[in-house]
Design an enzyme around this catalytic site. Sequence first.
Site, PDB file in Angstrom:
ATOM      1  N   ARG A  56       0.824  -1.200   0.000  1.00 58.34           N
ATOM      2  CA  ARG A  56       0.000   0.000   0.000  1.00 58.34           C
ATOM      3  C   ARG A  56       0.863   1.258   0.000  1.00 58.34           C
ATOM      4  NH1 ARG A  56      -2.165   1.006   4.219  1.00 58.34           N
ATOM      5  NH2 ARG A  56      -1.455  -0.825   5.372  1.00 58.34           N
ATOM      6  N   HIS A 217     -11.103  -3.995  11.869  1.00 59.40           N
ATOM      7  CA  HIS A 217      -9.990  -4.598  11.138  1.00 59.40           C
ATOM      8  C   HIS A 217      -9.601  -5.874  11.868  1.00 59.40           C
ATOM      9  CE1 HIS A 217      -5.683  -4.298   9.372  1.00 59.40           C
ATOM     10  NE2 HIS A 217      -6.513  -4.784   8.467  1.00 59.40           N
ATOM     11  N   LYS A 239      -3.739 -12.114  11.671  1.00 58.04           N
ATOM     12  CA  LYS A 239      -5.192 -12.270  11.524  1.00 58.04           C
ATOM     13  C   LYS A 239      -5.526 -13.443  10.598  1.00 58.04           C
ATOM     14  CE  LYS A 239      -5.890  -8.128   9.791  1.00 58.04           C
ATOM     15  NZ  LYS A 239      -4.501  -7.681   9.804  1.00 58.04           N
TER      16      LYS A 239
HETATM   17  N1  LIG Z   1       3.801 -16.502  16.058  1.00 61.03           N
HETATM   18  C1  LIG Z   1       3.223 -16.146  14.925  1.00 61.03           C
HETATM   19  N2  LIG Z   1       1.909 -15.841  14.883  1.00 61.03           N
HETATM   20  C2  LIG Z   1       1.319 -15.457  13.742  1.00 61.03           C
HETATM   21  N3  LIG Z   1       1.952 -15.363  12.547  1.00 61.03           N
HETATM   22  C3  LIG Z   1       3.268 -15.667  12.520  1.00 61.03           C
HETATM   23  C4  LIG Z   1       3.954 -16.055  13.695  1.00 61.03           C
HETATM   24  N4  LIG Z   1       5.236 -16.279  13.370  1.00 61.03           N
HETATM   25  C5  LIG Z   1       5.355 -16.032  12.062  1.00 61.03           C
HETATM   26  N5  LIG Z   1       4.172 -15.673  11.524  1.00 61.03           N
HETATM   27  C6  LIG Z   1       3.964 -15.309  10.094  1.00 61.03           C
HETATM   28  O1  LIG Z   1       3.540 -13.955  10.095  1.00 61.03           O
HETATM   29  C7  LIG Z   1       2.632 -13.737   9.045  1.00 61.03           C
HETATM   30  C8  LIG Z   1       1.309 -13.257   9.599  1.00 61.03           C
HETATM   31  O2  LIG Z   1       0.607 -12.716   8.527  1.00 61.03           O
HETATM   32  P1  LIG Z   1      -0.952 -12.689   8.361  1.00 61.03           P
HETATM   33  O3  LIG Z   1      -1.584 -13.796   9.103  1.00 61.03           O
HETATM   34  O4  LIG Z   1      -1.216 -12.595   6.909  1.00 61.03           O
HETATM   35  O5  LIG Z   1      -1.260 -11.307   9.070  1.00 61.03           O
HETATM   36  P2  LIG Z   1      -2.472 -10.340   8.859  1.00 61.03           P
HETATM   37  O6  LIG Z   1      -3.576 -11.147   8.282  1.00 61.03           O
HETATM   38  O7  LIG Z   1      -2.763  -9.816  10.226  1.00 61.03           O
HETATM   39  O8  LIG Z   1      -1.987  -9.289   7.928  1.00 61.03           O
HETATM   40  C9  LIG Z   1       2.464 -15.043   8.304  1.00 61.03           C
HETATM   41  O9  LIG Z   1       3.343 -15.037   7.224  1.00 61.03           O
HETATM   42  C10 LIG Z   1       2.872 -16.060   9.370  1.00 61.03           C
HETATM   43  O10 LIG Z   1       3.378 -17.244   8.805  1.00 61.03           O
HETATM   44  C1  LIG Z   2      -3.716  -6.045   2.711  1.00 61.22           C
HETATM   45  C2  LIG Z   2      -3.341  -5.444   3.800  1.00 61.22           C
HETATM   46  O1  LIG Z   2      -3.651  -5.854   5.054  1.00 61.22           O
HETATM   47  P1  LIG Z   2      -3.445  -7.219   5.807  1.00 61.22           P
HETATM   48  O2  LIG Z   2      -1.991  -7.468   5.800  1.00 61.22           O
HETATM   49  O3  LIG Z   2      -4.013  -6.911   7.137  1.00 61.22           O
HETATM   50  O4  LIG Z   2      -4.170  -8.298   5.063  1.00 61.22           O
HETATM   51  C3  LIG Z   2      -2.637  -4.175   3.729  1.00 61.22           C
HETATM   52  O5  LIG Z   2      -2.420  -3.594   4.805  1.00 61.22           O
HETATM   53  O6  LIG Z   2      -2.320  -3.727   2.608  1.00 61.22           O
HETATM   54 MN   LIG Z   3      -4.543 -10.737   6.468  1.00 58.84          MN
END
Ligand SMILES: Nc1ncnc2c1ncn2[C@@H]1O[C@H](COP(=O)(O)OP(=O)(O)O)[C@@H](O)[C@H]1O
Ligand SMILES: C=C(OP(=O)(O)O)C(=O)O
Ligand SMILES: [Mn+2]
Length: 528
Positions: A56, A217, A239
């Site tokens: 972003r 969010h 998340k």
């Molecule tokens: N302890 C942990 N808890 C959650 N995610 C973790 C952890 N350690 C590493 N990760 C990594 O961090 C990233 C979390 O991203 P994501 O779940 O997509 O976050 P969000 O959806 O909040 O943007 C993933 O790539 C996951 O594999």
């Molecule tokens: C897609 C996004 O959010 P998230 O990593 O929470 O999915 C973002 O912040 O651009």
């Molecule tokens: Mn996400």
Amino acid sequence: MNKINESVLTNELTGLPNCSENLSIHQLTRKITARGEGHTTNTGAVSVVTGKYTGRSPEDKFIVQTDELKDNIDWGKVNKPIDQNTFYSLYIKVVNHLRNQDEFFSFTGYAGADQHYRLPIKVITEFAWHNLFARQLFIEADDNDWDCGQGCFTVISAPSFKADPELDGTNSEAFIIISMEEKVILIGGTEYAGEIKKSVFSVMNYLLPQKNVLPMHCSANVDYDGDVSLFFGLSGTGKTTLSADPGRLLIGDDEHAWSPNGIFNIEGGCYAKCVGLSRDKEPQIYDSIQNGAVLENVICTDGVPDFDNTSLTENTRAAYPLRHINNSVVPSTAGHPRTIIFLTADASGVLPPISRLNKEQAMYHFMSGYTSKLAGTERGVTKPQATFSACFGAPFLPLNPRRYADMLGEKIDKHGVDVFLINTGWIEGPFGKGKRIPLEYTRAMVRAALQGELDEVDSSADPIFGLQIPVTVPEVPEKLLRPWETWNSYESYKLKAEQLAARFHENFEKFTDVDSAIVNAGPLYKPV
Ligand SMILES: Nc1ncnc2c1ncn2[C@@H]1O[C@H](COP(=O)(O)OP(=O)(O)O)[C@@H](O)[C@H]1O
Ligand SMILES: C=C(OP(=O)(O)O)C(=O)O
Ligand SMILES: [Mn+2]
């Protein structure tokens, strides 16, 4: 009549012979390969690269300022005003740009799984792959069911149109401009698909509170008895990862809303980070990258994705519809949450991996939104960067964070929700410096919290932050639970923790007129 309708562009983009409307996943996939936008992978996903913009671009995002909005929007760094004339002239240019293409694409659907609160949307895109993204991420209308109702929002995405900041009044060649009045989101200069979904989320964050619905969010899932959990967190805090749980039904991975009837997903799909993705650690996400999924900036060799390759960006992504996850809830609505988890990725290694928050602490931490920005999701962020992001989603909030926080507080009270703070960030000690806490332990903590296993467990008080830390959590090494025990020296822990506590207090000063019980729920340590 508004200015857009009065303009020479009365012909809408849709309906033009070169606008391909509501193509199927299969048709879009064929277009994408035929037009050279991307390739298909060994599992039938589509793989694309986005060029310069792989995350972003908050500096390039604006909201059109009108008399009506003047006093409503929380103007500032997140919500930058742009004037109406600047918007109109850019709008005309972008529309002409699309009209001059041999072909462009339109998707009609909804944002919001609850029929009472959904927003009809039209996503008009220069590229076929952005249309596939929209089809997978938003909610499809049943055949012939789409009803523009009282106002459809139109997203127009024209990445190959580059703005000239001097002429067009933008910050750079890229722009994301929201006009609440015209119900238009105008995107140009950037191909990062996350802009499409997050700008619609910003709009929902403006519209839903007017209907007494709280946009959030967060991800959401539900167990087989109907107990709903929410996971709030800024990008990269977990998340998507933690809500995908074989033992629970997934409601959604990123954007939800809480109405008097319960919660609903704003979207119909997920947008997972793929860095380091493995079938072993994240089987559900891995297996969702099948037919019709969109892989963004993942390097593929002979159609085989290499999730460890971050040469284009750390922020590699997969977009897929919820139905790719076999234990998901579609339509994605559920009852009132029973448990809320705030996810924070603490880069300083001093917040406990799990703590239980009382009501005032919950409010304090929601308003603070302490976490780290992770590499890649925003332009210019290359390593974890501590940030206070109100409501764990400041980049997407057009209104003052207090509006959302007050609504959440009322709902937590009313429904007697349990709240936990889980640190998915970096820890000192047993796993080596600069390592994130292993996912398996975070999952175990989440499981324990959601299953009520911590209800009977004693807690110890965190000396700096005043958080209540369970003394034991099943399947988690006990020592891990109290950060001051994982650091080599208590003194260095204390120094770091005190520094962070001071930042909490400093950040909270911006909130005036807050109940003293909430102010006092902040860190115990106060700098003198
Ligand atoms: N302890 C942990 N808890 C959650 N995610 C973790 C952890 N350690 C590493 N990760 C990594 O961090 C990233 C979390 O991203 P994501 O779940 O997509 O976050 P969000 O959806 O909040 O943007 C993933 O790539 C996951 O594999
Ligand atoms: C897609 C996004 O959010 P998230 O990593 O929470 O999915 C973002 O912040 O651009
Ligand atoms: Mn996400």
